[in-house]
Design an enzyme around this catalytic site. Sequence first.
Site, mmCIF file in Angstrom:
data_model
loop_
_atom_site.group_PDB
_atom_site.id
_atom_site.type_symbol
_atom_site.label_atom_id
_atom_site.label_comp_id
_atom_site.label_asym_id
_atom_site.label_seq_id
_atom_site.Cartn_x
_atom_site.Cartn_y
_atom_site.Cartn_z
ATOM 1 N N ASP A 58 0.857 -1.182 0.000
ATOM 2 C CA ASP A 58 0.000 0.000 0.000
ATOM 3 C C ASP A 58 0.896 1.236 0.000
ATOM 4 O OD1 ASP A 58 -2.053 1.774 0.145
ATOM 5 O OD2 ASP A 58 -2.859 1.082 2.061
ATOM 6 N N ALA A 59 1.333 1.622 -1.203
ATOM 7 C CA ALA A 59 2.254 2.746 -1.348
ATOM 8 C C ALA A 59 1.625 3.912 -2.101
ATOM 9 C CB ALA A 59 3.524 2.298 -2.057
ATOM 10 N N LYS A 60 0.461 3.667 -2.733
ATOM 11 C CA LYS A 60 -0.279 4.709 -3.462
ATOM 12 C C LYS A 60 0.633 5.489 -4.411
ATOM 13 C CE LYS A 60 -3.750 5.153 0.186
ATOM 14 N NZ LYS A 60 -3.158 4.175 1.133
ATOM 15 N N ARG A 61 1.424 4.753 -5.171
ATOM 16 C CA ARG A 61 2.331 5.391 -6.112
ATOM 17 C C ARG A 61 1.565 5.936 -7.315
ATOM 18 N NH1 ARG A 61 5.522 5.865 -2.168
ATOM 19 N NH2 ARG A 61 7.281 4.439 -1.941
#
Length: 259
Positions: free
Chosen positions: A87-90
Amino acid sequence: MSCDFVLEIEGRPPLVLGVDPRPQLHTPEPIAAIRSYTLELIEALAERIAAVKFQAAFFEALGPEGFALMHELIAGARVMAVPVIVDAKRGDIGSTAEAYAQAYLEAYPGSALTVNPYLGEDAVEPFFRAAERSGGAVFVLVKTSNPGAGLFQDLLVGEKKLYQVVSEWLNQQAEHYRVGEWSRVGAVVGATYPEQVDELRSALPRSFLLLPGLGAQGGTPVKGAGVLNAASRSLYYPGGKPDVQAACSQADAYLKTLE
């Protein structure tokens, strides 16, 4: 092990363990304590969860050791045959997006990554292509769980809300990246918005829906095909502290409501 996220996730329980480590709860050696607790917890919950979701920000906040720890735990989960979501929302453009995709999707075949779509189609396509090459998946932010999500996501674009426009475009991408019944292109939809969960389940029939917000944020478990209920604090720290036995009991309680 298939090393394909879509194939692995099918048939597993609809619960995701969110790993958001708080170093103050792991003393006197936080890095070592987080490592041992998380690996023990993943092993204990392996048959009760669809995947483990690592929140990159909490590891990055621990500095270089924390960032290295996250990658160590990702590898550990894969060894235990537990699917992984980072869950890094890149979200970025061109070669930067390709580098992010390489770092998270191609480095760990069969894993998934959360991405932000608001820089446009060319900013997310590298992630889709990398997921296809690596047997992974991409979860695109559509309707997030935070209270202020509606400030932009509910803005009208003609007669539709922005998140609905995003979901329509996403459904087209999902059809292109199908693996049998399901797609490598999924969506993030907050469990805190049950009406939108129902709406988007219908709008995205081929996509897995990742539903954060279960427990501490007030979301409740949601039944349905392709729905992945994600619990972080309430499952990783049941009762507000590290406790493997309590986490197993909490997972069982969640799964009972999803029967």
